[in-house]
Design a protein around this motif. Structure first.
Motif, PDB file in Angstrom:
ATOM      1  N   UNK A   1       0.821  -1.219   0.108  1.00  0.00           N
ATOM      2  CA  UNK A   1      -0.184  -0.073   0.259  1.00  0.00           C
ATOM      3  C   UNK A   1       0.887   1.357  -0.074  1.00  0.00           C
ATOM      4  N   UNK A   2       0.270   2.313  -0.416  1.00  0.00           N
ATOM      5  CA  UNK A   2       1.022   3.750  -0.725  1.00  0.00           C
ATOM      6  C   UNK A   2       1.475   4.028   0.645  1.00  0.00           C
ATOM      7  N   UNK A   3       2.553   4.680   0.858  1.00  0.00           N
ATOM      8  CA  UNK A   3       2.852   5.437   2.204  1.00  0.00           C
ATOM      9  C   UNK A   3       3.258   6.723   2.240  1.00  0.00           C
ATOM     10  N   UNK A   4       3.048   7.331   3.256  1.00  0.00           N
ATOM     11  CA  UNK A   4       3.425   8.792   3.394  1.00  0.00           C
ATOM     12  C   UNK A   4       4.915   9.107   3.790  1.00  0.00           C
ATOM     13  N   UNK A   5       5.676   9.891   2.824  1.00  0.00           N
ATOM     14  CA  UNK A   5       7.003   9.889   3.182  1.00  0.00           C
ATOM     15  C   UNK A   5       7.280  11.498   3.674  1.00  0.00           C
ATOM     16  N   UNK A   6       8.296  11.326   4.264  1.00  0.00           N
ATOM     17  CA  UNK A   6       8.791  12.874   4.751  1.00  0.00           C
ATOM     18  C   UNK A   6       9.432  13.765   3.414  1.00  0.00           C
ATOM     19  N   UNK A   7       9.300  15.082   3.773  1.00  0.00           N
ATOM     20  CA  UNK A   7       9.433  15.878   2.617  1.00  0.00           C
ATOM     21  C   UNK A   7      11.008  15.923   2.601  1.00  0.00           C
ATOM     22  N   UNK A   8      11.740  16.821   1.638  1.00  0.00           N
ATOM     23  CA  UNK A   8      12.928  16.998   1.361  1.00  0.00           C
ATOM     24  C   UNK A   8      13.287  17.792   2.845  1.00  0.00           C
ATOM     25  N   UNK A   9      14.817  17.710   2.822  1.00  0.00           N
ATOM     26  CA  UNK A   9      15.460  18.658   3.981  1.00  0.00           C
ATOM     27  C   UNK A   9      15.147  20.053   4.095  1.00  0.00           C
ATOM     28  N   UNK A  10      14.744  20.776   4.875  1.00  0.00           N
ATOM     29  CA  UNK A  10      14.275  22.122   5.137  1.00  0.00           C
ATOM     30  C   UNK A  10      12.981  22.250   4.435  1.00  0.00           C
ATOM     31  N   UNK A  11      12.240  21.445   3.940  1.00  0.00           N
ATOM     32  CA  UNK A  11      10.919  21.765   3.655  1.00  0.00           C
ATOM     33  C   UNK A  11       9.944  21.300   4.927  1.00  0.00           C
ATOM     34  N   UNK A  12       8.739  21.559   4.809  1.00  0.00           N
ATOM     35  CA  UNK A  12       7.525  21.152   5.514  1.00  0.00           C
ATOM     36  C   UNK A  12       6.653  20.854   4.823  1.00  0.00           C
TER      37      UNK A  12
ATOM     38  N   UNK B   1       6.056  21.740   0.971  1.00  0.00           N
ATOM     39  CA  UNK B   1       5.423  20.533  -0.155  1.00  0.00           C
ATOM     40  C   UNK B   1       4.057  20.488  -0.048  1.00  0.00           C
ATOM     41  N   UNK B   2       3.175  21.081  -0.748  1.00  0.00           N
ATOM     42  CA  UNK B   2       1.810  21.015  -0.451  1.00  0.00           C
ATOM     43  C   UNK B   2       1.207  19.678  -1.127  1.00  0.00           C
ATOM     44  N   UNK B   3       0.840  18.853  -0.343  1.00  0.00           N
ATOM     45  CA  UNK B   3       0.214  17.511  -1.010  1.00  0.00           C
ATOM     46  C   UNK B   3      -1.163  17.259  -0.724  1.00  0.00           C
ATOM     47  N   UNK B   4      -1.701  16.694  -1.897  1.00  0.00           N
ATOM     48  CA  UNK B   4      -3.154  16.730  -1.700  1.00  0.00           C
ATOM     49  C   UNK B   4      -3.427  15.430  -2.646  1.00  0.00           C
ATOM     50  N   UNK B   5      -4.594  14.727  -2.030  1.00  0.00           N
ATOM     51  CA  UNK B   5      -4.961  13.423  -2.956  1.00  0.00           C
ATOM     52  C   UNK B   5      -6.091  13.751  -4.136  1.00  0.00           C
TER      53      UNK B   5
END
Length: 289
Positions: free
Chosen positions: A149-160, A225-229
């Motif tokens: 199943x797809x997983x949530x991943x942390x953003x790149x360094x210095x990003x929120x 990093x704005x993340x939407x489904x």
């Protein structure tokens, strides 16, 4: 195998060796020879694609000696039971294909390379492929493996990372927006929830993205990093606002302008199954946070 792979890829380095190109320099960065390793892994225009996607890979230039060795090393590194090797390698394959496609569009169609657009194309291709695999009623009969199943991943360094989601009720034309912020280490930063009125589910999803941008700016964030489904919303923000529905256009335009207020703002799609925390926050079943 390695030599045949080199011959199959018409990089500038290979074309120059065949006397079919004036030089071997990368046509994108103009800094190094365009070998297969440079094209797919090391070019500065490629780096955001690898660490901005779900793999969150940071390519170590000093350790890349050949493309095949890198793939083998990647496969071994992610070979633990916590990962599905076939799924990861499939995502790598789609990433390489769309990197090559973007390079060709740049070279032959004068299309600038937009890492976010490339990431959207990779996600779309991978999602379609994984859906076909999941529908296979007898995967063992054809030698396929189960896809994790797809997983949530942390953003790149210095990003929120700003994860957003929206719920919407057609009879009431209203719903809720949930926004959850987490840093590059995966630690919780903040969350908020808003009641909204929207004419459609697409408009509600765009309102969620708009609220996420407003929340990030209010907290003084610089790189997000704005993340939407909502795949349509992400593609509209990444490629062209005209791709979005007319009901969502006002929020699309506002979110696009707000995104430009950050030092660096990237739009990312995530499967709903990997966005459950924000989904719960936006759910109409919870009237209070």
């Amino acid at each position: 195998m390695w030599k045949s792979l080199h011959r199959a890829f018409p990089t500038m380095d290979e074309l120059f060796k065949r006397c079919s190109a004036p030089n071997s320099t990368c046509p994108i960065c103009h800094n190094q020879d365009e070998s297969i390793e440079h094209l797919l892994l090391l070019c500065q225009r490629v780096e955001p694609v690898w660490f901005g996607g779900i793999l969150n890979l940071k390519i170590d230039r000093d350790t890349v000696s050949s493309w095949v060795e890198w793939v083998l090393s990647f496969s071994m590194e992610h070979g633990s039971p916590n990962y599905d090797k076939m799924a990861l390698l499939s995502y790598v394959a789609f990433s390489c294909w769309h990197i090559w496609e973007a390079r060709c569009n740049f070279l032959y169609n004068n299309c600038q390379i937009n890492p976010t657009q490339v990431l959207c194309a990779i996600s779309n291709s991978a999602r379609a492929f994984f859906e076909v695999v999941r529908r296979n009623p007898n995967p063992s009969d054809q030698g396929t493996v189960a896809i994790r199943e797809p997983m949530w991943f942390t953003p790149p360094t210095m990003f929120t990372k700003i994860n957003i989601d929206a719920s919407w009720s057609a009879p009431a034309c209203s719903g809720f927006v949930g926004v959850v912020l987490q840093d590059a280490d995966g630690f919780f930063v903040a969350a908020t929830r808003h009641a909204i009125r929207a004419p459609s589910v697409g408009a509600a999803e765009m309102m969620a993205i708009l609220k996420g941008c407003e929340f990030g700016l209010a907290l003084g964030l610089q790189k997000v990093l704005v993340e939407s489904d909502s795949f349509d919303s992400v593609c509209s923000l990444s490629e062209s606002l005209e791709m979005g529905g007319w009901e969502a256009f006002p929020s699309l335009a506002k979110a696009k302008r707000l995104g430009e207020s950050f030092q660096d703002c990237r739009w990312s799609w995530i499967p709903s199954s990997a966005n459950m925390t924000t989904d719960s926050l936006a759910s109409q079943q919870y009237t209070e946070m």
